[in-house]
Motif scaffolding. Structure first.
Motif, PDB file in Angstrom:
ATOM      1  N   TRP A  92      44.779  27.826  37.382  1.00 14.14           N
ATOM      2  CA  TRP A  92      46.194  28.459  36.288  1.00 14.14           C
ATOM      3  C   TRP A  92      46.802  29.616  36.653  1.00 14.14           C
ATOM      4  CZ3 TRP A  92      43.837  26.344  30.967  1.00 14.14           C
ATOM      5  CH2 TRP A  92      43.895  24.803  31.003  1.00 14.14           C
ATOM      6  N   GLN A  93      45.825  30.524  37.258  1.00 18.83           N
ATOM      7  CA  GLN A  93      46.554  31.819  37.182  1.00 18.83           C
ATOM      8  C   GLN A  93      46.710  32.296  38.631  1.00 18.83           C
ATOM      9  OE1 GLN A  93      44.116  34.925  34.980  1.00 18.83           O
ATOM     10  NE2 GLN A  93      43.018  33.312  34.417  1.00 18.83           N
ATOM     11  N   GLY A  94      47.016  30.988  39.574  1.00 23.67           N
ATOM     12  CA  GLY A  94      47.226  31.183  40.847  1.00 23.67           C
ATOM     13  C   GLY A  94      45.921  30.825  42.069  1.00 23.67           C
ATOM     14  N   ALA A  95      46.155  30.619  43.204  1.00 23.56           N
ATOM     15  CA  ALA A  95      45.179  30.334  44.001  1.00 23.56           C
ATOM     16  C   ALA A  95      45.276  31.193  45.372  1.00 23.56           C
ATOM     17  CB  ALA A  95      45.249  28.786  44.489  1.00 23.56           C
ATOM     18  N   SER A  96      44.028  31.452  45.747  1.00 24.39           N
ATOM     19  CA  SER A  96      44.084  32.171  47.129  1.00 24.39           C
ATOM     20  C   SER A  96      42.726  32.142  47.914  1.00 24.39           C
ATOM     21  CB  SER A  96      43.942  33.809  46.746  1.00 24.39           C
ATOM     22  OG  SER A  96      42.706  34.402  46.329  1.00 24.39           O
ATOM     23  N   LEU A  97      42.735  32.029  49.253  1.00 26.92           N
ATOM     24  CA  LEU A  97      41.426  31.843  49.960  1.00 26.92           C
ATOM     25  C   LEU A  97      40.590  33.081  49.867  1.00 26.92           C
ATOM     26  CD1 LEU A  97      40.150  30.093  51.854  1.00 26.92           C
ATOM     27  CD2 LEU A  97      41.095  31.073  53.756  1.00 26.92           C
ATOM     28  N   ARG A  98      39.800  33.035  49.228  1.00 30.02           N
ATOM     29  CA  ARG A  98      38.776  34.120  48.572  1.00 30.02           C
ATOM     30  C   ARG A  98      37.627  34.567  49.946  1.00 30.02           C
ATOM     31  NH1 ARG A  98      36.146  32.404  43.184  1.00 30.02           N
ATOM     32  NH2 ARG A  98      34.830  34.558  43.707  1.00 30.02           N
ATOM     33  N   PHE A  99      37.349  33.350  50.469  1.00 31.40           N
ATOM     34  CA  PHE A  99      36.256  33.471  51.369  1.00 31.40           C
ATOM     35  C   PHE A  99      36.861  33.134  52.844  1.00 31.40           C
ATOM     36  CE2 PHE A  99      34.443  32.103  47.335  1.00 31.40           C
ATOM     37  CZ  PHE A  99      33.615  33.226  46.791  1.00 31.40           C
ATOM     38  N   SER A 100      35.719  33.485  53.569  1.00 34.19           N
ATOM     39  CA  SER A 100      36.115  33.001  55.176  1.00 34.19           C
ATOM     40  C   SER A 100      35.975  31.357  55.273  1.00 34.19           C
ATOM     41  CB  SER A 100      35.194  33.649  56.269  1.00 34.19           C
ATOM     42  OG  SER A 100      33.624  32.846  56.081  1.00 34.19           O
ATOM     43  N   PHE A 203      38.945  29.058  45.072  1.00 30.67           N
ATOM     44  CA  PHE A 203      40.306  29.353  45.388  1.00 30.67           C
ATOM     45  C   PHE A 203      40.962  30.167  44.094  1.00 30.67           C
ATOM     46  CE2 PHE A 203      39.247  25.491  47.665  1.00 30.67           C
ATOM     47  CZ  PHE A 203      39.213  25.892  48.668  1.00 30.67           C
ATOM     48  N   SER A 204      40.100  30.543  42.917  1.00 39.23           N
ATOM     49  CA  SER A 204      40.681  31.169  41.658  1.00 39.23           C
ATOM     50  C   SER A 204      41.052  32.566  42.002  1.00 39.23           C
ATOM     51  CB  SER A 204      39.691  30.882  40.584  1.00 39.23           C
ATOM     52  OG  SER A 204      38.500  31.725  40.852  1.00 39.23           O
ATOM     53  N   VAL A 205      42.016  32.887  41.323  1.00 39.20           N
ATOM     54  CA  VAL A 205      42.631  34.337  41.271  1.00 39.20           C
ATOM     55  C   VAL A 205      42.018  34.972  39.915  1.00 39.20           C
ATOM     56  CG1 VAL A 205      44.520  35.772  41.664  1.00 39.20           C
ATOM     57  CG2 VAL A 205      44.554  33.681  42.903  1.00 39.20           C
ATOM     58  N   GLU A 206      41.491  36.534  40.095  1.00 42.70           N
ATOM     59  CA  GLU A 206      41.151  36.864  38.856  1.00 42.70           C
ATOM     60  C   GLU A 206      42.534  37.491  38.336  1.00 42.70           C
ATOM     61  OE1 GLU A 206      38.448  40.755  37.512  1.00 42.70           O
ATOM     62  OE2 GLU A 206      38.429  40.054  39.802  1.00 42.70           O
ATOM     63  N   GLY A 207      42.600  36.993  37.125  1.00 50.57           N
ATOM     64  CA  GLY A 207      43.920  37.354  36.315  1.00 50.57           C
ATOM     65  C   GLY A 207      43.516  38.642  35.443  1.00 50.57           C
ATOM     66  N   THR A 208      44.519  38.762  34.335  1.00 48.41           N
ATOM     67  CA  THR A 208      44.148  39.754  33.335  1.00 48.41           C
ATOM     68  C   THR A 208      43.044  39.012  32.442  1.00 48.41           C
ATOM     69  OG1 THR A 208      45.792  38.917  31.916  1.00 48.41           O
ATOM     70  CG2 THR A 208      46.456  40.526  33.514  1.00 48.41           C
ATOM     71  N   VAL A 209      42.382  40.270  31.349  1.00 46.63           N
ATOM     72  CA  VAL A 209      41.753  39.829  30.536  1.00 46.63           C
ATOM     73  C   VAL A 209      42.287  38.826  29.529  1.00 46.63           C
ATOM     74  CG1 VAL A 209      40.115  40.678  28.626  1.00 46.63           C
ATOM     75  CG2 VAL A 209      40.315  42.098  30.599  1.00 46.63           C
ATOM     76  N   ALA A 210      43.337  38.991  29.121  1.00 54.03           N
ATOM     77  CA  ALA A 210      44.157  38.266  28.125  1.00 54.03           C
ATOM     78  C   ALA A 210      44.128  36.838  28.565  1.00 54.03           C
ATOM     79  CB  ALA A 210      45.562  38.789  27.858  1.00 54.03           C
ATOM     80  N   LEU A 211      44.787  36.615  30.056  1.00 53.58           N
ATOM     81  CA  LEU A 211      44.728  35.337  30.345  1.00 53.58           C
ATOM     82  C   LEU A 211      43.700  34.518  30.684  1.00 53.58           C
ATOM     83  CD1 LEU A 211      47.602  35.814  33.188  1.00 53.58           C
ATOM     84  CD2 LEU A 211      47.768  34.550  31.342  1.00 53.58           C
ATOM     85  N   SER A 212      42.514  35.032  31.073  1.00 52.61           N
ATOM     86  CA  SER A 212      41.168  34.834  31.143  1.00 52.61           C
ATOM     87  C   SER A 212      40.791  34.220  29.652  1.00 52.61           C
ATOM     88  CB  SER A 212      40.034  35.841  31.439  1.00 52.61           C
ATOM     89  OG  SER A 212      40.460  36.104  32.779  1.00 52.61           O
ATOM     90  N   ILE A 213      40.980  34.910  28.731  1.00 48.36           N
ATOM     91  CA  ILE A 213      40.753  34.607  27.245  1.00 48.36           C
ATOM     92  C   ILE A 213      41.460  33.107  26.785  1.00 48.36           C
ATOM     93  CG2 ILE A 213      40.401  34.967  24.872  1.00 48.36           C
ATOM     94  CD1 ILE A 213      39.904  38.034  25.868  1.00 48.36           C
ATOM     95  N   PHE A 214      42.681  33.338  27.112  1.00 54.88           N
ATOM     96  CA  PHE A 214      43.593  32.133  27.003  1.00 54.88           C
ATOM     97  C   PHE A 214      43.278  30.955  27.563  1.00 54.88           C
ATOM     98  CE2 PHE A 214      47.328  29.639  28.167  1.00 54.88           C
ATOM     99  CZ  PHE A 214      47.618  29.069  26.886  1.00 54.88           C
ATOM    100  N   SER A 215      42.686  31.032  29.002  1.00 59.00           N
ATOM    101  CA  SER A 215      42.436  29.749  29.789  1.00 59.00           C
ATOM    102  C   SER A 215      41.292  29.415  29.198  1.00 59.00           C
ATOM    103  CB  SER A 215      42.274  30.364  31.338  1.00 59.00           C
ATOM    104  OG  SER A 215      43.560  30.710  31.725  1.00 59.00           O
TER     105      SER A 215
END
Length: 234
Positions: A92-100, A203-215
């Protein structure tokens, strides 16, 4: 004395939960020490998943633990579409390749095994053992136990807020998966959704605290709403 069958089943469920928590924590700590994500957790999870499957099969528990075809019509469950919304929460907060690539493969495989293990031990074993005394109490205890079990993540370096939010929505998901299991007599949808939810966290992206709480609150609301709907309708 051998004790009552339900007492032995509860004991077995608690033993499996204890072994799982201990091995998973060990795997996470050793993986961190090795500097390669899930490098130890993945093989330990695979070994436990295989051992659990063989144990369940050997005891003749496969069907009662929900390792069988789903008994119901998909349309009566809204074609499980709410599960798709739940599974997608990590994106929900985006996606990225976090690991190799190698670490990603280990992560995905580990989370696949974890989804299977947790559903079998918390729903297939623990809930099934407890429901013989009182079904609703069993639902509450199995759901709360599943949620509280995530506190172990604090020992593996997780943040307090993140773990607290995870505890809340894990209890809600635990209740939903119990309802699906109780209604359809199968853990297959639960295992699929649980594993997919865990795997997409790679693949999750760390968002803001507010977005984490909302999600987290949105996830909790969807899980509880879907559980309530299923309990009345399906």
């Amino acid at each position: 004395m051998k004790g009552k069958p339900e007492d032995r089943e509860l004991r077995d469920a608690l033993i499996w939960i204890g072994v799982y928590v201990a091995l998973f924590s060990l795997g996470e700590n050793l993986s961190q020490a090795a500097g390669v994500a899930k490098s130890v957790t993945a093989p330990l999870s695979a070994g436990m998943a295989a051992a659990l499957w063989l144990w369940v099969r050997g005891r003749g528990y496969a069907a009662r633990c929900g390792l069988c075809a789903f008994q119901g019509r998909a349309r009566d469950y809204l074609y499980f579409l709410p599960l798709a919304a739940i599974v997608s929460v990590n994106l929900w907060q985006g996606a990225s390749l976090r690991f190799s690539p190698a670490e990603t493969a280990l992560y995905l495989f580990s989370m696949l095994c974890v989804g299977f293990i947790e559903e079998v031990i918390f729903r297939g074993l623990l809930y099934t053992a407890l429901k013989k005394s009182n079904e609703r109490s069993a639902m509450a205890v199995a759901s709360l136990t599943f949620g509280i079990g995530h506190l172990v993540n604090l020992l593996n370096g997780a943040a307090v807020l993140e773990t607290g939010l995870q505890l809340i929505y894990a209890c809600a998901l635990g209740l939903l998966f119990v309802v699906i299991f109780e209604k359809g007599r199968s853990l297959i949808p639960c295992i699929a959704a649980h594993s997919a939810l865990n795997m997409l966290s790679a693949f999750s992206v760390e968002g803001t605290v507010a977005l984490s709480i909302f999600s987290s609150l949105a996830l909790t609301a969807v899980a509880l709403g879907y559980a309530a709907w299923l309990w009345r309708r399906a």
